[in-house]
Design a protein around this motif. Structure first.
Motif, PDB file in Angstrom:
ATOM      1  N   UNK A  57     -89.469  45.336  65.721  1.00  0.00           N
ATOM      2  CA  UNK A  57     -90.867  45.795  65.617  1.00  0.00           C
ATOM      3  C   UNK A  57     -91.240  45.844  64.139  1.00  0.00           C
ATOM      4  N   UNK A  58     -91.959  44.828  63.688  1.00  0.00           N
ATOM      5  CA  UNK A  58     -92.357  44.733  62.282  1.00  0.00           C
ATOM      6  C   UNK A  58     -93.473  45.745  62.011  1.00  0.00           C
ATOM      7  N   UNK A  59     -93.355  46.451  60.870  1.00  0.00           N
ATOM      8  CA  UNK A  59     -94.349  47.474  60.480  1.00  0.00           C
ATOM      9  C   UNK A  59     -94.544  48.503  61.589  1.00  0.00           C
ATOM     10  N   UNK A  60     -93.442  49.011  62.132  1.00  0.00           N
ATOM     11  CA  UNK A  60     -93.503  49.986  63.219  1.00  0.00           C
ATOM     12  C   UNK A  60     -94.175  51.265  62.737  1.00  0.00           C
ATOM     13  N   UNK A  61     -95.241  51.723  63.437  1.00  0.00           N
ATOM     14  CA  UNK A  61     -95.906  52.958  63.031  1.00  0.00           C
ATOM     15  C   UNK A  61     -95.091  54.175  63.446  1.00  0.00           C
ATOM     16  N   UNK A  62     -95.364  55.304  62.803  1.00  0.00           N
ATOM     17  CA  UNK A  62     -94.694  56.533  63.167  1.00  0.00           C
ATOM     18  C   UNK A  62     -95.208  57.062  64.494  1.00  0.00           C
ATOM     19  N   UNK A  63     -94.471  57.977  65.101  1.00  0.00           N
ATOM     20  CA  UNK A  63     -94.882  58.567  66.370  1.00  0.00           C
ATOM     21  C   UNK A  63     -93.695  59.112  67.130  1.00  0.00           C
ATOM     22  N   UNK A  64     -93.943  59.558  68.353  1.00  0.00           N
ATOM     23  CA  UNK A  64     -92.874  60.123  69.188  1.00  0.00           C
ATOM     24  C   UNK A  64     -91.849  59.041  69.511  1.00  0.00           C
ATOM     25  N   UNK A  65     -90.567  59.375  69.383  1.00  0.00           N
ATOM     26  CA  UNK A  65     -89.482  58.425  69.634  1.00  0.00           C
ATOM     27  C   UNK A  65     -88.615  58.937  70.776  1.00  0.00           C
ATOM     28  N   UNK A  66     -88.399  58.098  71.796  1.00  0.00           N
ATOM     29  CA  UNK A  66     -87.521  58.474  72.903  1.00  0.00           C
ATOM     30  C   UNK A  66     -86.058  58.421  72.459  1.00  0.00           C
ATOM     31  N   UNK A  67     -85.178  59.002  73.279  1.00  0.00           N
ATOM     32  CA  UNK A  67     -83.754  58.975  72.985  1.00  0.00           C
ATOM     33  C   UNK A  67     -83.173  57.615  73.361  1.00  0.00           C
ATOM     34  N   UNK A  68     -82.533  56.970  72.388  1.00  0.00           N
ATOM     35  CA  UNK A  68     -81.924  55.655  72.639  1.00  0.00           C
ATOM     36  C   UNK A  68     -80.718  55.806  73.551  1.00  0.00           C
ATOM     37  N   UNK A  69     -80.491  54.862  74.420  1.00  0.00           N
ATOM     38  CA  UNK A  69     -79.357  54.876  75.343  1.00  0.00           C
ATOM     39  C   UNK A  69     -78.264  53.896  74.933  1.00  0.00           C
ATOM     40  N   UNK A  70     -78.505  53.108  73.897  1.00  0.00           N
ATOM     41  CA  UNK A  70     -77.483  52.236  73.325  1.00  0.00           C
ATOM     42  C   UNK A  70     -77.946  51.848  71.928  1.00  0.00           C
ATOM     43  N   UNK A  71     -77.049  51.274  71.167  1.00  0.00           N
ATOM     44  CA  UNK A  71     -77.379  50.815  69.817  1.00  0.00           C
ATOM     45  C   UNK A  71     -77.449  49.295  69.821  1.00  0.00           C
ATOM     46  N   UNK A  72     -78.563  48.766  69.355  1.00  0.00           N
ATOM     47  CA  UNK A  72     -78.726  47.309  69.370  1.00  0.00           C
ATOM     48  C   UNK A  72     -77.670  46.646  68.509  1.00  0.00           C
ATOM     49  N   UNK A  73     -77.284  47.290  67.407  1.00  0.00           N
ATOM     50  CA  UNK A  73     -76.305  46.678  66.509  1.00  0.00           C
ATOM     51  C   UNK A  73     -74.940  46.527  67.128  1.00  0.00           C
ATOM     52  N   UNK A  74     -74.571  47.469  68.080  1.00  0.00           N
ATOM     53  CA  UNK A  74     -73.219  47.436  68.640  1.00  0.00           C
ATOM     54  C   UNK A  74     -73.181  47.093  70.121  1.00  0.00           C
ATOM     55  N   UNK A  75     -74.351  46.992  70.759  1.00  0.00           N
ATOM     56  CA  UNK A  75     -74.360  46.765  72.204  1.00  0.00           C
ATOM     57  C   UNK A  75     -73.984  45.329  72.535  1.00  0.00           C
ATOM     58  N   UNK A  76     -73.348  45.172  73.703  1.00  0.00           N
ATOM     59  CA  UNK A  76     -73.085  43.836  74.218  1.00  0.00           C
ATOM     60  C   UNK A  76     -74.326  43.369  74.950  1.00  0.00           C
ATOM     61  N   UNK A  77     -74.925  42.251  74.502  1.00  0.00           N
ATOM     62  CA  UNK A  77     -76.182  41.831  75.127  1.00  0.00           C
ATOM     63  C   UNK A  77     -76.047  41.665  76.628  1.00  0.00           C
TER      64      UNK A  77
END
Length: 365
Positions: A271-291
């Motif tokens: 998400x380029x230029x992502x605006x601030x706001x409420x953020x949900x709880x992530x359920x995995x990490x994109x950097x370490x997740x197996x696609x």
């Protein structure tokens, strides 16, 4: 000494202005007021200018609908745009007709706090066509007998008063004065209808190409199980993934509703230029997740699949049966009967809330 006809012409214009503004403004003390700024304007042929429809002193505004009229022999609309006081998450109507001199505008916002206070509802750019005078005033329609509908997030109407504007182009003779009737919309009590079981006619949804376009790079990063109270933007912020890409990856259709326990594919689209706001709880990490799936493609354009037909639970006995009339919108019908357009769409199996047609019979829950 001034010419005799100078007094006649300017006397008529003064009568026109006083009749337009004195009564509505006097009645609007302490009330919610919808007005046009500037209220008096002088222009010359071929000049362009902007009029802003504003609201003052309003609470819990979530949606509005307004129908205006102007002198098409004197003015020509160039553009009508949302003023921003109410976010245009659901643009119901934005049309104008320079032959009949009419403007119809309606928007509703979703998943946002209700608007409070004062602000600009609509911006209108006009071009002066010819010398003469024009009022900008509300006009009644079948869907909105008072010319305006304002409602809160529960679909309940908000009472407002109207004060219009007068435009003079060149040195033309003022038109016949028109005394507009002050508008104070009230709740519409529907005519009692003996409830009869209504079996809504199934409507084959017209294929719609979603507006968002995004490219998914390196496939899908993982899956997210929707929790109660989550929406697309807060989920997107959790993974720094564009909401448009989530929409496309999951084949979601307007108005992009999601529901608890729904499984969403999360694509690897930053998400380029992502605006601030409420953020949900992530359920995995994109950097370490197996696609999921594991296939990796250099570039893959996601085309949403047609929605899976869903057979909703049969509606309870209808409170009323309503026959759609020309000019009706799902929002205006919902406001009239004290419900929401989303509930009307669900009960009547309407997949596209923008698509209703005259003669269609609706079940009012």
């Amino acid at each position: 000494m001034l010419p005799k006809n100078w007094w006649i012409q300017n006397g008529l214009l003064l009568t026109l202005v006083l009749s337009l503004f004195s009564t509505p403004l006097a009645q609007a003390q302490g009330q919610t007021l919808v007005l046009v700024s500037p209220s008096l304007l002088t222009s010359q042929p071929n000049e362009t200018f902007n009029l802003a429809v504003q609201v003052q002193n309003i609470s819990d505004l979530t949606a509005f609908e307004i129908h205006l009229s102007f002198n098409a022999a004197v003015l020509e609309v160039q553009q009508v745009s949302n003023g921003g006081f109410v976010a245009a998450d659901f643009p119901v109507q934005n049309v104008y007709d320079n032959n009949s001199g009419t403007i119809d505008f309606a928007v509703a916002q979703m998943n946002r706090p209700a608007a409070q206070g004062s602000g600009v509802l609509v911006n209108i750019t006009f071009r002066a066509k010819a010398a003469g005078d024009s009022l900008l005033s509300v006009r009644p329609t079948q869907a909105a007998p008072g010319g305006m509908l304002f409602s809160n997030q529960n679909g309940s109407p908000i009472a407002v008063s109207w004060a219009g504007a007068a435009v003079t182009v060149g040195a033309g003779t003022p038109s016949t004065p028109v005394t507009p009737t002050p508008v104070t919309p009230t709740s519409v009590t529907p005519t009692p209808v003996t409830p009869t079981p209504v079996t809504p006619t199934p409507v084959t949804p017209t294929p719609v190409t979603p507006t968002p376009t995004a490219t998914v790079v390196n496939g899908i990063a993982g899956t997210h199980i929707v929790r109660f109270g989550e929406w697309l933007y807060c989920i997107g912020r959790a993974y720094r993934v564009a909401p448009e890409a989530i929409i496309l990856a999951n084949g979601l259709w307007w108005p992009y509703f999601i529901y608890p326990n729904q499984t969403l594919l999360i694509p690897n689209v930053p998400w380029v230029n992502m605006p601030g706001g409420v953020t949900c709880q992530a359920q995995f990490s994109i950097g370490s997740a197996t696609p999921t799936p594991t296939a990796t493609l250099p570039v893959q354009t996601v085309t949403p699949a047609p929605p899976t037909p869903v057979t909703p639970a049969p509606p309870a006995a209808c409170r009323a049966a309503y026959l759609v009339q020309p000019g009706d919108t799902l929002y205006s019908i919902a406001a009239r009967y004290g419900t929401t357009y989303t509930e009307l769409a669900r009960v009547n199996q309407i997949s596209n809330p923008r698509l209703i047609y005259p003669g269609q019979q609706l079940c009012i829950p």
